[in-house]
Scaffold this motif. Structure first.
Motif, short mmCIF file in Angstrom:
data_model
loop_
_atom_site.label_atom_id
_atom_site.label_comp_id
_atom_site.label_asym_id
_atom_site.label_seq_id
_atom_site.Cartn_x
_atom_site.Cartn_y
_atom_site.Cartn_z
N LYS A 109 2.25 -7.65 54.02
CA LYS A 109 2.93 -6.36 54.17
C LYS A 109 1.96 -5.24 54.53
CE LYS A 109 7.18 -6.35 51.50
NZ LYS A 109 7.70 -6.32 50.14
N SER A 110 0.75 -5.34 53.95
CA SER A 110 -0.21 -4.24 54.14
C SER A 110 -0.72 -4.18 55.58
CB SER A 110 -1.38 -4.41 53.19
OG SER A 110 -2.02 -5.65 53.44
N ALA A 111 -0.41 -5.20 56.38
CA ALA A 111 -0.85 -5.17 57.78
C ALA A 111 0.23 -4.59 58.70
CB ALA A 111 -1.24 -6.56 58.25
N LEU A 112 1.41 -4.30 58.13
CA LEU A 112 2.51 -3.76 58.94
C LEU A 112 2.73 -2.30 58.58
CD1 LEU A 112 5.02 -6.74 58.44
CD2 LEU A 112 3.40 -6.42 60.33
N HIS A 113 2.50 -1.42 59.53
CA HIS A 113 2.64 0.02 59.28
C HIS A 113 3.81 0.55 60.09
CE1 HIS A 113 -1.60 -0.22 57.91
NE2 HIS A 113 -1.69 -1.09 58.89
N SER A 114 4.45 1.58 59.57
CA SER A 114 5.46 2.21 60.39
C SER A 114 5.43 3.72 60.19
CB SER A 114 6.86 1.66 60.07
OG SER A 114 7.12 1.80 58.70
N GLU A 115 5.82 4.41 61.22
CA GLU A 115 5.87 5.86 61.15
C GLU A 115 7.13 6.23 60.38
OE1 GLU A 115 4.43 9.48 62.97
OE2 GLU A 115 4.61 8.70 60.97
#
Lengths: 315, 348
Positions: free
Chosen positions: A211-217
């Protein structure tokens, strides 16, 4: 919030719905540099109302000669984008905050994968420039309905890392293909409609991405809604919040002192204690945890609204 | 303004001393007669009270040259006091620019920065340094950008990466610390490196402080004061060298406490860096002997009351339980019980 009075030096239509604006210092001074993904808050004096909307910076982060933003006209929105499209012309002066970044690149990454849907392309335009300058490996996937609507195509450099997925040309974005086979240590950034962010999270989970590798604005414009009233515990006053106004804007209009920064429910600056709540707070923020939201003891006035009998807040 | 730089040491013979002006401008950390943790942030930047340590963005005082000499000694014996994880180099350049620009603007007679595009020319008169280099090109400096500039700036520096709604101790220059270790903390997040602090977590202090720090915008630095007690004017009170300074705590007697016991104050400030979005966290250390501090009657009265009434676990954490009674007894003779004025500054 530190801000600068800047002059609009360009206002150009990129597509029927998206306009690009450029701001420069009226005396030509250099503006503070920023990092890719940063936004500014633009103040819009609209009649007797002062609106403040956050927009991602799309200009080169290393270029202090001006700031550029791209604004999509939202006819169903609260009016900020209509104001920018209808009323703002070169020569006008507007107050613009210094940049703040809540969607920065993780510079530890071995590779960066940027996924944009529609106007969600804006934070990536500056990030692409930063990545090219730093010579970091990346790919950008940009989904748009049609070529005429794809404002980002006018703003992105012509490099092989940029992939456009135009659905009416039968070239839809295949998230599974994008997310499988990326090297370990890749970071993924998504900006666009809620559905796209969810789809990336689901694909990522299926393919075993941390999860920590997936970022969203996460910040967004405050949604309009039904009018409501709020009582202020410190003064005993009751203020009305209009359908196209946020609680934060109503507090500012009532000259209540309140700290703020992103105005999109992401930074936490305007967090306010709820003294009593008979009804339901419509939490639209990404700041409070689920537990905090369901407890109804805190509210983020920049994006959240209220429905019910009475709400008293600690302001 | 001219500064006369002291020829002094922070180890061995401990010849460190404060001039009367330095005593007067000492950042006394207590704004009332008792102390408990708080998120005591206030804006920092230009336009602080004239003559105070808050006047300039990076205060330079009479200890500058000697402190930089002491840093070089510490680094020579322990290079791990300066570390920067690979992704923090851009933040190092941001920090270099910030410090050079502030020093050159705030102390033009001491520092100069000439910029011609990315070709920069830096002059540091007190340390006799002149350097031409290419900004963002690390091969043009004798060491990394963070190390280069923090060898020329008083105080410790932590450079914090911001991601996952947290701050990460991913770079720093730490040679004048109050008993914490960069080598131990490197790579930790905000909650991890604060884990040893008693009481504050239950008070929700860290959650609130972190929220504040994550949203610090460019151009709006903040600051706070922190404090502890140190025996002898020693900058390097590190865990690595505890064997050198820990035993010195046992040398305090009622006769020498005024001269050997120092109040140690940290001026901590927080700066958003532009290109990297990292947070710079300078921790500037000021030391004052109790016998100098009590020359300001307000401070003498107040420090006595604070130390006397401090909760035991805070005295334990700050490491002066062993000498607390001697310190309190010494300060008591300067406390006539009169009320003290609000705020931290000496009465005129």
């Amino acid at each position: 919030m530190t801000s600068l009075m800047l002059r609009v030096t360009a206002a150009e239509s990129l597509t029927p719905l998206v306009k690009r604006f450029r701001f420069e210092h009226p005396r030509g001074a250099t503006l503070p540099l920023f990092s890719g993904g940063a936004h500014v808050v633009v103040e819009m004096p609209d009649g007797d109302m002062l609106r403040r909307n956050a927009y991602s910076l799309i200009s080169d982060p290393q270029d202090g000669s001006g700031y550029e933003i791209a604004v999509r006209r939202e006819d169903g929105g609260r009016g900020g984008s209509r104001f920018m499209h209808g009323g703002v012309r070169p020569g006008d002066q507007l107050r613009v905050s210094l940049p703040l970044n809540l969607f920065a690149l993780d510079l530890r990454a071995r590779k960066h994968v940027l996924i944009a849907g529609g106007i969600g392309i804006t934070p990536f335009i500056a990030q692409v420039r930063q990545l090219l300058r730093m010579q970091l490996p990346f790919e950008l996937h940009y989904a748009a309905r049609s070529r005429t609507e794809a404002a980002g195509l006018h703003l992105l450099p012509d490099v092989p890392h940029v992939h456009a997925h135009i659905s009416d040309e039968g070239n839809r974005m295949d998230l599974g293909a994008i997310l499988s086979g990326q090297p370990l240590g890749t970071q993924v950034y998504t900006c666009g409609p809620e559905g796209l962010i969810t789809a990336v999270a689901q694909s990522g989970a299926r393919l075993g991405w941390p999860k920590s590798a997936l970022h969203s604005e996460v910040f967004q414009a405050p949604p309009p809604g039904r009018p409501f009233e709020v009582m202020l515990a410190r003064s005993g006053r009751t203020i009305a919040v209009g359908a196209h106004q946020s609680l934060l804007e109503a507090l500012e209009a009532a000259e209540v002192e309140i700290d703020w920064s992103c105005r999109g429910g992401a930074c936490g600056r305007c967090e306010t204690r709820v003294v009593s709540c008979h009804g339901r707070i419509e939490h639209h923020d990404h700041w409070l945890s689920e537990d905090e939201q369901s407890a109804q003891t805190r509210i983020m006035p920049c994006v959240s609204r209220f429905r019910g009998e009475s709400l008293i807040i600690d302001r | 303004m001219t500064i006369r730089f002291n020829d002094e040491t922070f180890r061995d013979d401990y010849s460190y001393h404060n001039s009367p002006e330095a005593i007067r401008r000492f950042p006394f950390p207590f704004d009332k007669d008792d102390y408990m943790y708080s998120v005591n942030m206030e804006p920092h930047g230009t336009g602080g009270r004239a003559g105070s340590v808050f006047e300039k963005r990076f205060d330079v005082d009479e200890h500058y040259v000697a402190e930089m000499r002491d840093r070089a000694i510490t680094l020579a014996s322990d290079p791990l006091r300066c570390q920067s994880l690979p992704h923090m180099e851009l933040a190092g350049w941001d920090l270099l620019e910030l410090i050079m620009q502030c020093k050159a603007e705030d102390y033009p007679e001491l520092f100069q920065l000439h910029r011609d595009g990315d070709r920069w020319h830096w002059v540091n008169r007190p340390l006799g340094i002149e350097q031409r280099f290419t900004f963002l090109d690390p091969t043009t400096l004798p060491c990394g950008p963070m190390e280069y500039i923090t060898r020329q700036a008083q105080g410790d520096f932590a450079v914090l990466d911001q991601r996952e709604n947290n701050l990460w101790m991913d770079a720093g220059m730490v040679t004048s610390q109050a008993d914490w270790s960069l080598d131990f903390d490197i790579g930790m997040n905000f909650f991890e490196w604060h884990a040893p602090v008693p009481k504050a977590a239950e008070m929700g202090i860290f959650q609130r402080a972190l929220k504040f720090l994550l949203a610090i915008p460019q151009g709006s630095p903040s600051r706070r004061l922190n404090w502890t007690m140190t025996v002898n004017p020693r900058l390097d009170t590190s865990p690595e060298n505890y064997h050198l300074w820990g035993p010195e705590k046992r040398t305090i007697t009622p006769e020498n406490v005024g001269a050997k016991q120092y109040l140690r104050v940290e001026l901590q400030s927080f700066w958003r860096l532009p290109r990297s979005n990292a947070l710079a966290f300078p921790i500037r250390c000021y030391l004052i002997a109790l016998q100098d501090l009590v020359t300001v009657p307000k401070w003498a009265r107040r420090l006595h009351r604070v130390i006397r009434d401090l909760p035991d676990e805070l005295a334990e954490y700050k490491g002066f339980t062993v000498n607390r009674q001697i310190i309190t007894d010494y300060l008591a003779q300067f406390d006539d019980g009169k009320p003290t004025s609000p705020g931290i500054f000496a009465d005129d």
